[in-house]
Write an enzyme that holds these catalytic residues in place. Structure first.
Site, PDB file in Angstrom:
ATOM      1  N   LYS A  42       0.823  -1.207   0.000  1.00 29.11           N
ATOM      2  CA  LYS A  42       0.000   0.000   0.000  1.00 29.11           C
ATOM      3  C   LYS A  42       0.859   1.259   0.000  1.00 29.11           C
ATOM      4  CE  LYS A  42      -4.092   1.811   2.380  1.00 29.11           C
ATOM      5  NZ  LYS A  42      -4.697   2.259   1.143  1.00 29.11           N
ATOM      6  N   GLY A  47       6.388   0.849   5.884  1.00 31.85           N
ATOM      7  CA  GLY A  47       7.299  -0.078   5.211  1.00 31.85           C
ATOM      8  C   GLY A  47       7.447   0.230   3.732  1.00 31.85           C
ATOM      9  N   CYS A  48       6.339   0.537   3.088  1.00 32.52           N
ATOM     10  CA  CYS A  48       6.359   0.820   1.649  1.00 32.52           C
ATOM     11  C   CYS A  48       7.113   2.119   1.358  1.00 32.52           C
ATOM     12  CB  CYS A  48       4.937   0.880   1.105  1.00 32.52           C
ATOM     13  SG  CYS A  48       4.085  -0.710   1.265  1.00 32.52           S
ATOM     14  N   THR A  49       6.970   3.090   2.262  1.00 31.59           N
ATOM     15  CA  THR A  49       7.679   4.359   2.103  1.00 31.59           C
ATOM     16  C   THR A  49       9.183   4.143   2.247  1.00 31.59           C
ATOM     17  OG1 THR A  49       5.769   5.604   2.909  1.00 31.59           O
ATOM     18  CG2 THR A  49       7.917   6.704   3.031  1.00 31.59           C
ATOM     19  N   ALA A  52      10.392   2.360  -0.939  1.00 32.63           N
ATOM     20  CA  ALA A  52      10.383   3.239  -2.108  1.00 32.63           C
ATOM     21  C   ALA A  52      11.484   4.294  -2.027  1.00 32.63           C
ATOM     22  CB  ALA A  52       9.015   3.901  -2.256  1.00 32.63           C
TER      23      ALA A  52
END
Length: 158
Positions: A42, A47-49, A52
């Site tokens: 998401k 975590g995704c930030t 990325a």
């Protein structure tokens, strides 16, 4: 895991998805170039930030090595665009809303939180060589260490 799991050495499954910045990403459009397809659950979550931003920091080196990077999530394009703009992410972030691409790569899996089971995106990455073959697969990726692992693997493609 689904029966559509991709193996190292196999041909990368076909895809075409809308992506941030008004782009479209497709296997056809990447023909003859190595690329990293990374699946994340998401946009704009911790975590995704982390993942990325780590990839964005490594982008100059990855680009120098000739690697195109594409992030894939089940989000719709508006939150993806917002995420890309907020963190200055230059690589395309693709929307796999119907999770057809995730299913083809075996990353749309059953997950469990607080005893509740649901389907969701497994944080996984696929390094595809210039010939369209899967060179390396990372399952259940650790966001902090991902960019370094990809950089190391890309060196081996040369």
């Amino acid at each position: 895991m689904s029966g559509t799991d991709v193996a190292e050495g196999a041909a990368a499954p076909d895809f075409s998805m809308p992506a941030s910045g008004g782009r479209t990403v497709s296997l056809e459009g990447l023909k003859g170039r190595p690329f990293l397809l990374y699946f994340y659950p998401k946009a704009d979550t911790p975590g995704c930030t982390k993942q990325a931003c780590g990839i964005q920091e490594a982008l100059p080196q990855l680009g120098y090595l000739g690697l195109t990077v594409i992030g894939v999530s089940p989000d719709k394009l508006p939150p993806i665009e917002k995420f890309a703009k907020k963190y200055g992410l230059e690589f395309p972030l693709a929307s796999d809303e119907d999770h057809k691409v995730a299913e083809a790569y075996g990353t749309w899996v059953e997950k469990s939180m607080y005893g509740r089971k649901y389907m969701g995106m497994e944080r996984s990455s696929f390094l595809v060589d210039a010939g369209g073959k899967v060179a390396k697969i990372w399952r259940k990726v650790k966001p902090e260490a991902h960019a370094a692992a990809v950089l190391e693997a890309v060196q081996d493609l040369k």
